[in-house]
Design a protein around this motif. Structure first.
Motif, mmCIF file in Angstrom:
data_model
loop_
_atom_site.group_PDB
_atom_site.id
_atom_site.type_symbol
_atom_site.label_atom_id
_atom_site.label_comp_id
_atom_site.label_asym_id
_atom_site.label_seq_id
_atom_site.Cartn_x
_atom_site.Cartn_y
_atom_site.Cartn_z
ATOM 1 N N HIS A 138 -2.144 31.739 6.185
ATOM 2 C CA HIS A 138 -3.164 30.824 6.680
ATOM 3 C C HIS A 138 -4.166 31.511 7.609
ATOM 4 O O HIS A 138 -5.155 30.909 8.007
ATOM 5 N N HIS A 183 -0.962 31.368 -1.935
ATOM 6 C CA HIS A 183 -1.495 30.000 -1.819
ATOM 7 C C HIS A 183 -2.525 29.717 -2.908
ATOM 8 O O HIS A 183 -2.433 28.708 -3.623
ATOM 9 N N GLU A 187 -2.565 27.201 -6.260
ATOM 10 C CA GLU A 187 -3.595 26.172 -6.434
ATOM 11 C C GLU A 187 -4.224 26.274 -7.827
ATOM 12 O O GLU A 187 -4.421 25.272 -8.513
ATOM 13 N N ASN A 201 4.169 24.655 -6.245
ATOM 14 C CA ASN A 201 3.735 24.546 -4.850
ATOM 15 C C ASN A 201 4.189 25.784 -4.086
ATOM 16 O O ASN A 201 4.970 26.596 -4.591
ATOM 17 N N VAL A 258 3.446 15.805 -5.925
ATOM 18 C CA VAL A 258 3.021 16.876 -5.027
ATOM 19 C C VAL A 258 2.817 18.129 -5.867
ATOM 20 O O VAL A 258 3.764 18.644 -6.460
ATOM 21 N N GLY A 260 0.293 21.899 -6.400
ATOM 22 C CA GLY A 260 -0.782 22.810 -6.033
ATOM 23 C C GLY A 260 -1.094 22.860 -4.560
ATOM 24 O O GLY A 260 -2.218 23.143 -4.167
ATOM 25 N N THR A 261 -0.098 22.634 -3.725
ATOM 26 C CA THR A 261 -0.358 22.591 -2.283
ATOM 27 C C THR A 261 0.661 23.428 -1.535
ATOM 28 O O THR A 261 1.629 23.941 -2.124
ATOM 29 N N ASP A 262 0.454 23.556 -0.234
ATOM 30 C CA ASP A 262 1.328 24.368 0.617
ATOM 31 C C ASP A 262 1.965 23.489 1.681
ATOM 32 O O ASP A 262 1.299 22.645 2.288
#
Length: 279
Positions: A138, A183, A187, A201, A258, A260-262
């Motif tokens: 991040h 990440h 996605e 994910n 849920v 394609g997300t972190d």
């Protein structure tokens, strides 16, 4: 693995990496299923398989180098042949405290793409893939153009990308870039997995009590890392079991929407760094 275990055609769970997180996740997801545990270190793999077998798990150890496409494809084919692929959890990785920049990029960056690509071919409706990334992803400084290239380039082209070449010999930067790439890669892959009725994910742990984090704690940056844990208010490191619970959620029926997300599991450290840490 015996023929009897294969013949039962249980649901299959694949976990790459036999370290602290990998074995905790294997224990959390593996009950009543055929468990494939993949690891590059034969000694570590054998010890983990012996421990899990003694606890009653139907576990098959597969020596696997995730930086080698053929090795990962072999793992995916073996797992798909043993039953319905319920979950794949990719924990295999190396840290800046224990590996060179080149190794980090080959394992954490290219290796993750090999896992996503290989299991995309065998995923079926209901399959869930979770990539263990890192809070560090991040905080990578990458342009939108660099992220787009990392999200879509073929595995064999990744090491030649400008953003990757710019890392040089800096292992810390290599780690951050590789984890951010995890990440954005997930996605980009989510559409194809959704169309299969499957999900993909990432989970981004903060500082978790494993052998790898111990190596980081003993590195030149260790004191700074431990101080941030206190200053963010968490007051402790996380446990492998807490990561296993996050993975259980993402691979379970309650997380079918849920994709394609972190999921950050870091005790609030990333939030503190963004909003409270003095620059």
């Amino acid at each position: 693995m015996t023929d009897r275990l294969l013949d039962e055609r249980r649901d299959v769970v694949v976990v790459t990496g036999a370290g602290g997180m990998g074995t905790a996740i294997a224990r959390r997801l593996g009950s009543g299923r055929t468990l494939f545990l993949a690891e590059a270190s034969r000694g570590q793999l054998d010890r983990a398989v012996a421990a899990l077998t003694s606890e009653g798990y139907a576990v098959h150890g597969v020596p696997t180098d995730v930086s080698d496409r053929a090795s990962v494809e072999k793992l995916a084919e073996e797992a798909a042949g043993a039953g319905r692929l319920a979950a794949v959890v990719h924990t295999a990785g190396v840290s800046a405290a224990t590996a060179s920049a080149r190794t980090i990029l080959e394992v954490n960056l290219v290796g993750t793409v090999h896992v996503i690509d290989a299991f995309a071919k065998t995923a079926t409706r209901g399959t869930s893939l979770v990539v263990i990334s890192s809070m560090a992803g991040h905080f990578a400084s990458l342009s939108r153009e660099d992220e787009a290239a990392l999200a879509t380039a073929a595995a064999e082209d990744l090491l030649g990308l400008d953003a990757v070449a710019a890392v040089g010999d800096d292992a810390t930067t290599a780690y951050m870039v590789s984890k951010r790439a995890n990440h954005v890669r997930v996605e980009a892959a989510a559409l194809a997995w959704n169309r299969r009725g499957a999900t993909i994910n990432t989970v981004s742990p903060g500082v978790i009590s494993t052998a790898m984090s111990q190596a980081v704690a003993e590195s030149p940056n260790g004191e700074h890392m431990l101080r941030m844990i206190d200053e963010c208010g968490a007051g402790r490191t996380g446990t492998p079991g807490e990561i296993a619970e996050a993975v259980a959620f993402l691979t379970g029926p309650q997380a079918r929407f849920v994709a394609g997300t972190d999921l950050l599991v870091d005790g609030g450290q990333a939030a503190w760094m963004r909003r409270h840490m003095r620059r």
